[in-house]
Every structure is written in structure tokens, then in C-alpha cells.
Design a protein around this motif. Structure first.
Motif, mmCIF file in Angstrom:
data_model
loop_
_atom_site.group_PDB
_atom_site.id
_atom_site.type_symbol
_atom_site.label_atom_id
_atom_site.label_comp_id
_atom_site.label_asym_id
_atom_site.label_seq_id
_atom_site.Cartn_x
_atom_site.Cartn_y
_atom_site.Cartn_z
ATOM 1 N N SER A 1 0.825 -1.205 0.000
ATOM 2 C CA SER A 1 0.000 0.000 0.000
ATOM 3 C C SER A 1 0.858 1.254 0.000
ATOM 4 O O SER A 1 0.599 2.204 -0.756
ATOM 5 C CB SER A 1 -0.923 0.000 1.220
ATOM 6 O OG SER A 1 -1.732 1.151 1.253
ATOM 7 N N LYS B 1 0.543 -2.491 -7.454
ATOM 8 C CA LYS B 1 -0.764 -2.942 -7.924
ATOM 9 C C LYS B 1 -0.766 -4.467 -8.044
ATOM 10 O O LYS B 1 -0.649 -5.024 -9.139
ATOM 11 C CB LYS B 1 -1.103 -2.267 -9.247
ATOM 12 C CG LYS B 1 -1.136 -0.747 -9.118
ATOM 13 C CD LYS B 1 -1.544 -0.067 -10.394
ATOM 14 C CE LYS B 1 -1.414 1.444 -10.297
ATOM 15 N NZ LYS B 1 -2.188 2.039 -9.219
ATOM 16 N N LYS C 1 -5.389 -5.294 -3.844
ATOM 17 C CA LYS C 1 -6.608 -4.740 -4.421
ATOM 18 C C LYS C 1 -7.844 -5.478 -3.896
ATOM 19 O O LYS C 1 -8.899 -4.876 -3.702
ATOM 20 C CB LYS C 1 -6.542 -4.803 -5.952
ATOM 21 C CG LYS C 1 -5.422 -3.956 -6.543
ATOM 22 C CD LYS C 1 -5.521 -2.509 -6.078
ATOM 23 C CE LYS C 1 -4.381 -1.649 -6.563
ATOM 24 N NZ LYS C 1 -4.476 -0.252 -6.052
ATOM 25 N N GLN D 1 -8.462 -4.265 -0.216
ATOM 26 C CA GLN D 1 -8.935 -2.883 -0.255
ATOM 27 C C GLN D 1 -10.410 -2.844 -0.643
ATOM 28 O O GLN D 1 -11.218 -2.144 -0.011
ATOM 29 C CB GLN D 1 -8.113 -2.060 -1.250
ATOM 30 C CG GLN D 1 -6.718 -1.705 -0.753
ATOM 31 C CD GLN D 1 -5.890 -1.013 -1.817
ATOM 32 O OE1 GLN D 1 -6.090 -1.229 -3.025
ATOM 33 N NE2 GLN D 1 -4.939 -0.187 -1.402
ATOM 34 N N SER E 1 -7.256 -0.892 -11.967
ATOM 35 C CA SER E 1 -6.429 -1.792 -11.166
ATOM 36 C C SER E 1 -7.134 -2.173 -9.875
ATOM 37 O O SER E 1 -6.821 -3.193 -9.263
ATOM 38 C CB SER E 1 -5.074 -1.152 -10.861
ATOM 39 O OG SER E 1 -5.253 0.073 -10.183
ATOM 40 N N GLY E 2 -8.075 -1.357 -9.421
ATOM 41 C CA GLY E 2 -8.878 -1.718 -8.257
ATOM 42 C C GLY E 2 -9.759 -2.912 -8.572
ATOM 43 O O GLY E 2 -10.137 -3.142 -9.725
ATOM 44 N N SER E 3 -10.101 -3.699 -7.557
ATOM 45 C CA SER E 3 -10.894 -4.901 -7.775
ATOM 46 C C SER E 3 -12.261 -4.574 -8.355
ATOM 47 O O SER E 3 -12.765 -3.448 -8.226
ATOM 48 C CB SER E 3 -11.070 -5.664 -6.460
ATOM 49 O OG SER E 3 -11.911 -4.934 -5.579
ATOM 50 N N ASP F 1 -10.681 -5.995 -13.967
ATOM 51 C CA ASP F 1 -9.592 -5.628 -13.072
ATOM 52 C C ASP F 1 -8.355 -6.448 -13.390
ATOM 53 O O ASP F 1 -8.294 -7.141 -14.424
ATOM 54 C CB ASP F 1 -10.023 -5.783 -11.613
ATOM 55 C CG ASP F 1 -10.407 -7.215 -11.252
ATOM 56 O OD1 ASP F 1 -10.156 -8.142 -12.057
ATOM 57 O OD2 ASP F 1 -10.950 -7.421 -10.146
#
Length: 244
Positions: free
Chosen positions: A77, A82, A87, A90, A130-132, A157
Motif C-alpha cells: 500500500s 498494484k 486490491k 482494499q 487496477s482496483g478490484s 480488473d
């Protein structure tokens, strides 16, 4: 700017449809503070088991415990690495925050109107970040403009498509959505992502929001400051019939 023969758009989130500062100043710290608590609260549950296996795989330590997992997540983090396990957790932590109404997703004012125009024009609308997928869905479902989920057709993602700077990731999305590459437009604020999309045969448009410290232009790509600065048109029915 006008683009014709468009059947699908794929949108980045951070810096494109939503504020990058919201991600870095609000969402990332929110999750970072809760890594240990989340793992302890969900110990032994299926998401915990899957996450721990992912973290062990990425660290190369098959015996890693929760304390080591928290240390790895925190380091990733802090360095904004990434990787899928970061991810994933988060997204899970943010989902709980959205459910409690302690978080909202930031969406620029022009985005809802653009999505509505494209839907009315018969253009499919997807998100690739890139976030889930969970985090992406929650971002738009709990946005500061209300629930925008109905304006989107799907999400991709790192786990479902691959890295955003790899042309093969965009080819994977092409296969998944069933739209020809040259009729798909990708919007992002990152030049390397746009390069990868065009290498896969997509069309690409850079978005650089006012005040972006990187400047107003992305070399090698047409650049707009907002989504209402571009018009997208799908082929007319007559044109489609001519092609068949």
C-alpha cells in the motif's frame, strides 16, 4: 472531438472518471488502517482463506501468518504496488465502508451525463481499473452522484483482464465483450495504458483533468479535459447492414 463507428467504451477510474486525490488521500488510508482488523474479524472465512493464499503466493512464503500478511499489505500500500491481493482486501474493506455510508466514490460532474449519452446511442460502457471489480462496482454504486450502476455494463480488473500496461489485457477484454478492437475506445490519464490499448488495436483517448500536475497533453494521444469534450457515434443501422 468526434469519433464514429464506436460500439464500446472502456473507462479508467483514477484520474479519468474520478479524482486521483480521493483514491490516495481517502480510500488508500482508510483501507491501510484496517488491514489487521479485517483479517482478524474474518479469520477462517472463505474470503480470508483466499486472500491469505494470494498473499502467500505473491510473497513467496507459504507459511506466512496474519502478522506477516499485514506487513506485506502495508508495504504494498505504501509503495502503491498494484498486486491482486492488495486490491482484493482494499475492495472488501471499502465495501464495508460504503455499506456503512462512511465512504462515497468520487465521480466528476461530466461522467453521469456522458454515460447516459452513450447508453442512449447504443454504445456499451465498461470500466477497467487496477482496483478490484468489487471496489469498482461500489465506487459507482455509492458515488457522490448517486447510484450509477445502471449506466455501466461491466467491470474488469487485474485478476479478470491482467495488467493495464500489457496489450494482452486489452485483447482479453475484447474477447470478453465481443466488440471488435477498432470499434472500442479506451479513456485513461496514463500514457502507458493508452499505448497498450492501441497496441491491441483499440482506439484511445487521453483524459487530463484541469490542474493535473503532469500537464494538459498526453504525448501520442488525442487529449481532452473532460468527457463532454468528445462525441462518440455508433454506426447507423444502414451502415451495419451494409457491412453484413
Amino acid at each position: 472531438m468526434i469519433l464514429s463507428t464506436v460500439r464500446a467504451v472502456v473507462l479508467d477510474i483514477e484520474g479519468t472518471t474520478g479524482s486521483a486525490s480521493h483514491v490516495h488521500d481517502v480510500l488508500f488510508p482508510y483501507a491501510r488502517e484496517r488491514f489487521a482488523d479485517w483479517l482478524a474479524a474474518h479469520r477462517g472465512e472463505a474470503p480470508w482463506t483466499e486472500l491469505m493464499e494470494e498473499i502467500r503466493t505473491h510473497t513467496g512464503d507459504p507459511r506466512l501468518g496474519e502478522e506477516g500478511a499485514v506487513a506485506a499489505l502495508t508495504a504494498w500500500s505504501d509503495q502503491d504496488v498494484k498486486v491482486p491481493p492488495l486490491k482484493r482486501i482494499q475492495g472488501l474493506i471499502w465495501a464495508e465502508g460504503y455499506a456503512r455510508s462512511t465512504l462515497t466514490g468520487h465521480v466528476y460532474d461530466d461522467v453521469p451525463a456522458a454515460l447516459t449519452r452513450w447508453r442512449q446511442a447504443g454504445i456499451d460502457r465498461y470500466v477497467y481499473s487496477s482496483g478490484s471489480v468489487t471496489a469498482q462496482h461500489d465506487w459507482f454504486a455509492h458515488s457522490d452522484h448517486g447510484d450509477l450502476g445502471a449506466l455501466l455494463d461491466g467491470y474488469f480488473d487485474l485478476s479478470s483482464a491482467g495488467g493495464k500496461r500489457e496489450p494482452e489485457s486489452y485483447r482479453a477484454i475484447t474477447r470478453a465483450i465481443g466488440v471488435p478492437a477498432d470499434e472500442t475506445v479506451f479513456f485513461s490519464d496514463v500514457g502507458e495504458e493508452l499505448d497498450a490499448a492501441t497496441a491491441a488495436g483499440w482506439r484511445a483517448v487521453a483524459v487530463r483533468r484541469p490542474g493535473d500536475p503532469r500537464g494538459r497533453e498526453v504525448p501520442g494521444h488525442p487529449t481532452v479535459p473532460a468527457l463532454d469534450d468528445i462525441q462518440l457515434h455508433r454506426r447507423t443501422r444502414r451502415e451495419e447492414e451494409t457491412q453484413t
